[in-house]
Enzyme design. Structure first.
Site, PDB file in Angstrom:
ATOM      1  N   CYS A 177      65.971  34.114 -55.082  1.00 33.69           N
ATOM      2  CA  CYS A 177      64.898  33.658 -55.975  1.00 33.69           C
ATOM      3  C   CYS A 177      65.457  32.803 -57.109  1.00 33.69           C
ATOM      4  CB  CYS A 177      64.128  34.850 -56.517  1.00 33.69           C
ATOM      5  SG  CYS A 177      65.183  36.189 -57.035  1.00 33.69           S
ATOM      6  N   GLY A 216      59.579  39.811 -55.266  1.00 29.62           N
ATOM      7  CA  GLY A 216      59.103  39.074 -54.101  1.00 29.62           C
ATOM      8  C   GLY A 216      58.472  37.770 -54.536  1.00 29.62           C
ATOM      9  N   SER A 217      57.510  37.311 -53.752  1.00 25.68           N
ATOM     10  CA  SER A 217      56.941  35.988 -54.013  1.00 25.68           C
ATOM     11  C   SER A 217      55.977  36.024 -55.196  1.00 25.68           C
ATOM     12  CB  SER A 217      56.199  35.488 -52.777  1.00 25.68           C
ATOM     13  OG  SER A 217      55.017  36.236 -52.592  1.00 25.68           O
ATOM     14  N   THR A 218      55.824  34.878 -55.843  1.00 32.25           N
ATOM     15  CA  THR A 218      54.879  34.759 -56.954  1.00 32.25           C
ATOM     16  C   THR A 218      53.460  34.986 -56.457  1.00 32.25           C
ATOM     17  OG1 THR A 218      56.299  33.352 -58.290  1.00 32.25           O
ATOM     18  CG2 THR A 218      53.940  33.103 -58.627  1.00 32.25           C
ATOM     19  N   GLU A 219      53.194  34.542 -55.233  1.00 36.57           N
ATOM     20  CA  GLU A 219      51.871  34.722 -54.635  1.00 36.57           C
ATOM     21  C   GLU A 219      51.478  36.204 -54.578  1.00 36.57           C
ATOM     22  OE1 GLU A 219      52.114  33.209 -50.698  1.00 36.57           O
ATOM     23  OE2 GLU A 219      50.087  33.857 -50.178  1.00 36.57           O
ATOM     24  N   GLU A 237      58.961  26.675 -53.942  1.00 32.55           N
ATOM     25  CA  GLU A 237      60.141  27.433 -53.569  1.00 32.55           C
ATOM     26  C   GLU A 237      60.282  27.396 -52.050  1.00 32.55           C
ATOM     27  OE1 GLU A 237      60.030  31.716 -54.324  1.00 32.55           O
ATOM     28  OE2 GLU A 237      62.096  31.582 -55.007  1.00 32.55           O
ATOM     29  N   LYS A 258      59.309  50.915 -50.962  1.00 34.02           N
ATOM     30  CA  LYS A 258      59.049  50.277 -49.676  1.00 34.02           C
ATOM     31  C   LYS A 258      59.996  49.106 -49.476  1.00 34.02           C
ATOM     32  CE  LYS A 258      56.407  46.974 -48.229  1.00 34.02           C
ATOM     33  NZ  LYS A 258      57.159  46.320 -47.144  1.00 34.02           N
ATOM     34  N   GLU A 310      59.470  40.588 -60.521  1.00 36.03           N
ATOM     35  CA  GLU A 310      60.560  39.613 -60.440  1.00 36.03           C
ATOM     36  C   GLU A 310      60.205  38.707 -59.271  1.00 36.03           C
ATOM     37  OE1 GLU A 310      63.099  37.556 -59.399  1.00 36.03           O
ATOM     38  OE2 GLU A 310      64.497  39.158 -58.826  1.00 36.03           O
ATOM     39  N   GLY A 340      52.972  38.555 -56.262  1.00 36.32           N
ATOM     40  CA  GLY A 340      53.041  39.038 -57.644  1.00 36.32           C
ATOM     41  C   GLY A 340      51.702  38.924 -58.354  1.00 36.32           C
TER      42      GLY A 340
END
Lengths: 301, 476
Positions: free
Chosen positions: B290, B234-237, B387, B182, B256, B239
């Site tokens: 990132c 993508g974002s840690t959130e 970030e 995606k 990542e 993730g």
């Protein structure tokens, strides 16, 4: 002159003592061991003041073991984090020597473990496993790291580094081999660990081995008690980097712990389907708590 | 220093033949999705095309196609045959590189010189690199007979759309997996062009499936019970949500995620080179990186001199039309991202840091943010902790190497770091102490297919690139 008969502590307990004057006295009472926790190289009681009854295989009372609490878990994280810098920075050669020293000490204390109903063959295997990991410390970087041939004038090298503080739920059985099999790979790679175990006598006896093996305080911390009570605090602790659930048989608890660990993106090893602790462990127990660091530098005149 | 004036030098758009609408790429063909959404050029807000939005049912179709392809064709195909398909793809990406670069810059807003010189060539190189692994897997160090996992569900971000696709698809396919990928909601177009490249390469249907859509589509990919492997950038959130969602399953996962990299400049650094590295570190790709060097840690004794040089250099950055070959800084990828950057920049000022940007004219339409630095930043400031993912640099100072390491590591992230010093022993000692997956010494933002990339701590786990990148797609 007849050789003096040396007596072990246990045999002294049951024997009738004879004083120098040849007068018989009451049987000597054994000095029992208090099974406490192992945190930061010391043996504290649980901060909670709680203990739980430990029985041998015949159901006989043998000890009141310390029952670790949330506070003990947090203290263990502090100790493990404090120890991490020095241990991870120790040379691979030094780490190998220290782990080999654990094997030496375990060999010397094998009777203590057989007295705790650990089969002799399991003690052998645990000692041999420590020797195996001792030899890995200065070889793994060459096996899993290396130079990367990038398309440009750069020095580029990938090296393995420890993830940090790893929380481990030790398998209930086999007690000694299981414990050694989850602790040794994590510390061989430079991590520091906090182990939760429900086998307090074996674990704390192993702690005594560790305490006399040049393992710096805090590198291995042992919490005896209930994984269901203590592990969630470690799984959600933001200063813990890894969680090893390979030895955990309770699937529901394992799921909850893995979900809690997701909040801080810990490296998690899931429960093994049918763990065979005597099989060749391979590299996975070591690589699970390794990071790869890649350093670039330009080349030029 | 005066700024050179350049006449506009726009790259022609004519090489890209945009279709009015795009379907989902499932089982080797483009099919309709449940819904659709518009994709725009962030530099002009012009609608480029209508793109299908995949529903859970569409994702299910894609996973089924991938499973069939895995079982019938791809999983059992000899590695040397798989390799040749990947080599073909690498070649076609190179052959169509200009078209891909223009399309990438149009849809993403990044300067054409970056998409042309970095994104697209690296994407081709990535396929070329992993192609060669396909028939050499037993030598990769993951067991004598490493097996693929099955179907990989992959969700990628909008900052390097084609390159992230390559990072995901190339190792997955080389190892014998099939994929459902995606692309990001705002940047689907190069992934759809890649689908066409798969057709040109005659890749067996179902080996690569592309499902476009937003978060819900991504969740459907990640949560699909027949997906064996989840890879997310993508974002840690997000993730965290994904790590939680796959807990207790048998899915293998690599993440990542975000970063807040320290770029450390010592007093013995070559200042001019360091300035170039700082600019590259934070303004490359509008700071939508990132691993961006978003925290500059500069030794106090050279801070004034360095900042003066940095400001002078920033004044020469050309912000504007992504398709102009002279452009250094392009458009912010979306209105949403621009809002976030603006909000954090406001917070930076409100918390007492000093904000500076060079004088620069921004276009009237589209999403723009001038290169910005904040000085007088403390570790407690949100702009030093969060970030920003934009062209915003937070400058902190330090006195001793120990303090530099302490500050650099004082973050839950651990993706990358930079060191600038002319002293080799210092570089190596600092590199040892930094808790980050990639350390660039006297350089920054360098990438290569052979070089593993990925983070420590909350920057995620697993590595992409190199031999290490295969591990995520193999069962030992």
């Amino acid at each position: 002159m007849p050789a003096k008969k040396k007596e072990s502590a246990d045999s002294v307990a049951s024997a009738t003592r004879v004083t120098a004057g040849g007068v018989a006295t009451a049987p000597r009472l054994a000095v029992r061991k208090t099974y406490k926790l192992f945190i930061g190289g010391a043996f504290p009681r649980s901060e909670s003041g709680r203990t739980y009854v430990v029985a041998d295989s015949k159901g006989q009372f043998v000890a009141n073991a310390a029952q670790a609490s949330r506070k003990d878990a947090r203290d263990a994280v502090l100790a493990a984090r404090a120890a991490f810098g020095k241990w991870s920075g120790a040379t691979a050669y030094n780490k190998g020597q220290v782990i080999y020293r654990i094997a030496e000490m375990l060999e010397g204390r094998r009777d203590e473990f057989t007295a705790l109903e650990v089969p002799a063959a399991e003690v052998d295997e645990a000692i041999d496993r420590l020797v195996w990991y001792a030899g890995w410390t200065d070889k793994l970087a060459q096996v899993v790291g290396g130079a990367n041939p990038v398309a440009g004038p750069y020095f580029n090298l990938s090296s393995p580094e420890p993830s940090g503080v790893v929380a481990v739920v030790a398998p209930s059985a086999p007690t000694l081999l299981g414990l050694v099999s989850v602790v040794a790979p994590a510390i061989a790679t430079g991590n520091t660990v906090i182990v939760i175990t429900d086998a307090p006598r074996v674990a704390i006896t192993l702690a005594e081995v560790l305490a006399t093996s040049d393992v710096p305080g805090g590198v291995v911390n042992i919490l005896t008690g209930s994984a269901a009570e203590v592990a969630p605090w470690l799984a959600s602790h933001s200063d813990v980097n890894g969680l090893d659930l390979t030895g955990l048989a309770d699937a529901k608890l394992a799921l909850e712990l893995e979900q809690a660990a997701a909040e801080t993106l810990k490296r998690v090893r899931r429960p093994a389907a049918a763990p065979d602790w005597s099989a060749d462990p391979g590299l996975a127990p070591m690589t699970a708590y390794l990071e790869t660091k890649t350093v670039w530098h330009p080349k030029g005149l | 220093m005066s700024r050179f004036e350049y006449a506009p030098a726009p790259e022609s758009r004519s090489i890209v033949k945009l279709q009015p609408s795009y379907g989902l790429f499932i089982n080797g063909e483009f099919v309709d999705g449940a819904g659709s959404f518009k994709t725009i050029s962030p530099a002009s807000e012009e609608v480029l095309a209508e793109v299908a939005e995949a529903s859970t049912a569409d994702v299910d179709r894609a996973v089924k196609a991938a499973r069939r392809a895995y079982e019938d064709v791809w999983g059992s195909m000899p590695g040397r045959e798989r390799a040749k398909y990947l080599f073909r793809i690498a070649r076609i990406i190179a052959e169509r590189s200009r078209e891909l670069a223009v399309l990438e810059s149009l849809n993403n807003g990044k300067p054409i010189k970056e998409s042309r010189d970095v994104d697209v060539p690296l994407a081709a190189a990535h396929f070329f690199y992993y192609a060669g692994w396909a028939d050499k897997l037993p030598y990769a160090g993951f067991g004598a007979d490493p097996r693929p996992l099955g179907v990989a569900g992959q969700v990628i971000p909008w900052n390097f759309p084609l390159l992230m696709l390559a990072w995901k698809i190339a190792p997955a396919l080389a190892a014998g997996n099939t994929v459902v990928l995606k692309p990001a909601e705002t940047t689907p177009l190069t992934a759809l062009l890649f689908a066409e490249i798969c057709q040109q390469a005659e890749l067996p249907p179902g080996v690569v499936n592309i499902v476009t859509g937003a978060g819900e589509t991504g969740a459907a990919v990640v949560n699909h019970p027949d997906v064996d492997k989840v890879a997310f950038t993508g974002s840690t959130e997000v993730g965290r949500i994904i790590a939680r969602a796959v807990a207790g399953t048998n899915k293998k996962i690599t993440l990542e995620l975000g970063g807040k990299a320290a770029n450390i400049v010592f007093d013995d650094a070559a200042i001019d080179q360091a300035v170039e590295g700082i600019v590259n570190g934070i303004f490359f790709n509008q700071g939508h990186v990132c691993c961006a060097g978003s925290r500059l840690l500069v030794q106090e004794s050279v801070a004034d001199q360095l900042l003066e040089s940095l400001k002078r250099r920033m004044a020469t950055l050309r912000v504007g039309d992504p398709l102009d070959k002279n452009t250094d800084v392009g458009a912010i990828n979306s209105a949403e991202q621009l809002t976030r950057i603006k909000a954090l920049a406001e917070i930076g000022s409100a918390e007492g840091a000093e904000r500076w940007s060079p004088a620069c004219e921004l276009p009237d339409r589209g999403f723009w943010f001038a290169p910005t630095i904040f000085t007088g930043v403390s570790q407690a400031h949100r702009i030093a902790r969060e970030e920003i993912f934009g062209p915003v640099l937070s400058v902190l100072t330090f006195r001793t190497p120990g303090e530099a390491v302490e500050k650099a590591n004082n973050t839950p992230y651990g993706l990358s770091a930079g060191i600038w010093s002319e002293k080799g022993s210092r570089i190596l000692a600092i590199a040892d102490q930094l808790r980050a997956g990639v350390v660039w010494a006297n350089t920054f933002n360098k990438f290569d297919p052979t070089s593993p990339f990925g983070g420590y701590k909350e920057s995620g786990y697993g590595r992409e690139g190199g031999r290490h990148g295969l591990e995520a797609y193999l069962a030992g």
